[in-house]
Write a protein that holds these residues in place. Structure first.
Motif, mmCIF file in Angstrom:
data_model
loop_
_atom_site.group_PDB
_atom_site.id
_atom_site.type_symbol
_atom_site.label_atom_id
_atom_site.label_comp_id
_atom_site.label_asym_id
_atom_site.label_seq_id
_atom_site.Cartn_x
_atom_site.Cartn_y
_atom_site.Cartn_z
ATOM 1 N N THR A 262 -25.170 14.020 -20.092
ATOM 2 C CA THR A 262 -24.402 13.010 -19.359
ATOM 3 C C THR A 262 -23.984 11.875 -20.280
ATOM 4 O OG1 THR A 262 -25.495 13.543 -17.279
ATOM 5 C CG2 THR A 262 -24.474 11.374 -17.435
ATOM 6 N N ARG A 263 -24.915 11.379 -21.068
ATOM 7 C CA ARG A 263 -24.608 10.283 -21.988
ATOM 8 C C ARG A 263 -23.522 10.696 -22.977
ATOM 9 N NH1 ARG A 263 -29.377 9.123 -22.963
ATOM 10 N NH2 ARG A 263 -29.754 10.603 -24.630
ATOM 11 N N THR A 264 -23.642 11.901 -23.514
ATOM 12 C CA THR A 264 -22.669 12.385 -24.505
ATOM 13 C C THR A 264 -21.277 12.515 -23.914
ATOM 14 O OG1 THR A 264 -24.407 13.548 -25.726
ATOM 15 C CG2 THR A 264 -22.128 14.252 -26.105
ATOM 16 N N VAL A 265 -21.149 13.200 -22.769
ATOM 17 C CA VAL A 265 -19.808 13.409 -22.202
ATOM 18 C C VAL A 265 -19.212 12.116 -21.676
ATOM 19 C CG1 VAL A 265 -20.152 15.867 -21.722
ATOM 20 C CG2 VAL A 265 -20.627 14.188 -19.918
ATOM 21 N N ASP A 266 -20.056 11.158 -21.296
ATOM 22 C CA ASP A 266 -19.539 9.880 -20.808
ATOM 23 C C ASP A 266 -19.146 8.937 -21.946
ATOM 24 O OD1 ASP A 266 -19.689 10.649 -18.183
ATOM 25 O OD2 ASP A 266 -21.600 9.645 -17.789
ATOM 26 N N GLU A 267 -19.645 9.195 -23.146
ATOM 27 C CA GLU A 267 -19.301 8.348 -24.290
ATOM 28 C C GLU A 267 -18.033 8.796 -25.004
ATOM 29 O OE1 GLU A 267 -22.780 8.396 -26.767
ATOM 30 O OE2 GLU A 267 -23.826 6.914 -25.529
ATOM 31 N N ILE A 268 -17.663 10.043 -24.852
ATOM 32 C CA ILE A 268 -16.464 10.564 -25.518
ATOM 33 C C ILE A 268 -15.259 10.331 -24.619
ATOM 34 C CG2 ILE A 268 -15.316 12.575 -26.519
ATOM 35 C CD1 ILE A 268 -18.156 13.799 -26.867
ATOM 36 N N MET A 269 -14.309 9.567 -25.122
ATOM 37 C CA MET A 269 -13.130 9.229 -24.332
ATOM 38 C C MET A 269 -11.957 10.140 -24.716
ATOM 39 S SD MET A 269 -14.693 7.110 -22.666
ATOM 40 C CE MET A 269 -13.817 6.002 -21.643
ATOM 41 N N LEU A 270 -11.067 10.321 -23.776
ATOM 42 C CA LEU A 270 -9.886 11.155 -23.980
ATOM 43 C C LEU A 270 -9.084 10.683 -25.193
ATOM 44 C CD1 LEU A 270 -9.098 13.587 -22.345
ATOM 45 C CD2 LEU A 270 -7.700 12.129 -20.912
ATOM 46 N N SER A 271 -8.980 9.385 -25.386
ATOM 47 C CA SER A 271 -8.220 8.845 -26.517
ATOM 48 C C SER A 271 -8.808 9.303 -27.854
ATOM 49 C CB SER A 271 -8.183 7.319 -26.453
ATOM 50 O OG SER A 271 -9.490 6.786 -26.427
ATOM 51 N N GLN A 272 -10.136 9.450 -27.930
ATOM 52 C CA GLN A 272 -10.767 9.937 -29.159
ATOM 53 C C GLN A 272 -10.361 11.384 -29.426
ATOM 54 O OE1 GLN A 272 -14.684 8.473 -27.513
ATOM 55 N NE2 GLN A 272 -15.129 8.443 -29.699
ATOM 56 N N LEU A 273 -10.290 12.179 -28.367
ATOM 57 C CA LEU A 273 -9.919 13.582 -28.533
ATOM 58 C C LEU A 273 -8.450 13.733 -28.919
ATOM 59 C CD1 LEU A 273 -11.941 15.116 -25.583
ATOM 60 C CD2 LEU A 273 -12.535 15.035 -28.013
ATOM 61 N N VAL A 274 -7.615 12.831 -28.433
ATOM 62 C CA VAL A 274 -6.209 12.838 -28.834
ATOM 63 C C VAL A 274 -6.113 12.559 -30.332
ATOM 64 C CG1 VAL A 274 -4.004 11.619 -28.632
ATOM 65 C CG2 VAL A 274 -5.274 12.239 -26.571
ATOM 66 N N GLU A 275 -6.873 11.598 -30.816
ATOM 67 C CA GLU A 275 -6.875 11.293 -32.249
ATOM 68 C C GLU A 275 -7.351 12.493 -33.058
ATOM 69 O OE1 GLU A 275 -5.695 8.860 -34.300
ATOM 70 O OE2 GLU A 275 -4.704 8.391 -32.409
#
Length: 156
Positions: free
Chosen positions: A120-133
């Motif tokens: 939960t902590r991991t998936v909640d810390e990764i934001m969509l904007s980071q994945l776009v980068e």
């Protein structure tokens, strides 16, 4: 825990939307072509994402879909919960003991709770904007390096 295609493909679609809907709405067919996901399946996923208020639809000739919020405010956890529901590995690891016969004596419950908290902590810390980068970096690397035809590609 193993994610279904709903979670994997839905996250890819959301990254695509975040990347391409900055200036205009994105059609299901364009996401389908870029991500190699069937349009009918994408429509089902987008319906769930709309219900979760992560995506909004725009009607008309220039219609399509956009993120409902900025990509830096949407976490991977938001997307996965919208598509998969509860992300717990096992039901008994929840903080309730309903339906668990040996809840008072179960030592493994501690393990499942720790794993769930970590996920939960991991998936909640990764934001969509980071994945776009990360996606943009990967695209730049692909453009500057010769193709490696011997390796398998991962499409999540």
């Amino acid at each position: 825990m193993k994610l279904s295609t709903k979670g994997r493909y839905g996250l890819r679609a959301m990254i695509d939307l975040a990347q391409y809907s900055e200036h205009e709405a994105v059609s299901i067919s364009s996401i389908s072509q870029r991500q190699n996901i069937s349009e009918s399946y994408l429509e089902q996923l987008v319906a769930k994402l709309r219900k979760a208020e992560l995506v909004t639809g725009i009607r008309g000739a220039q219609g399509g879909y956009r993120l409902m919020r900025a990509a830096d405010t949407i976490s991977v956890g938001d997307v996965l919960r919208a598509l998969e529901g509860n992300l717990s590995m096992v039901e008994c690891s929840e903080h309730t003991d309903e339906g668990c016969v040996g809840a008072d004596l179960c030592v493994t419950k501690y393990v499942w709770q720790k794993i769930n908290e970590s996920i939960t902590r991991t998936v909640d810390e990764i934001m969509l904007s980071q994945l776009v980068e990360e996606s943009r970096k990967a695209q730049k690397n692909r453009e500057t390096q010769p193709p490696d035809y011997g390796s398998r590609s991962c499409l999540g």
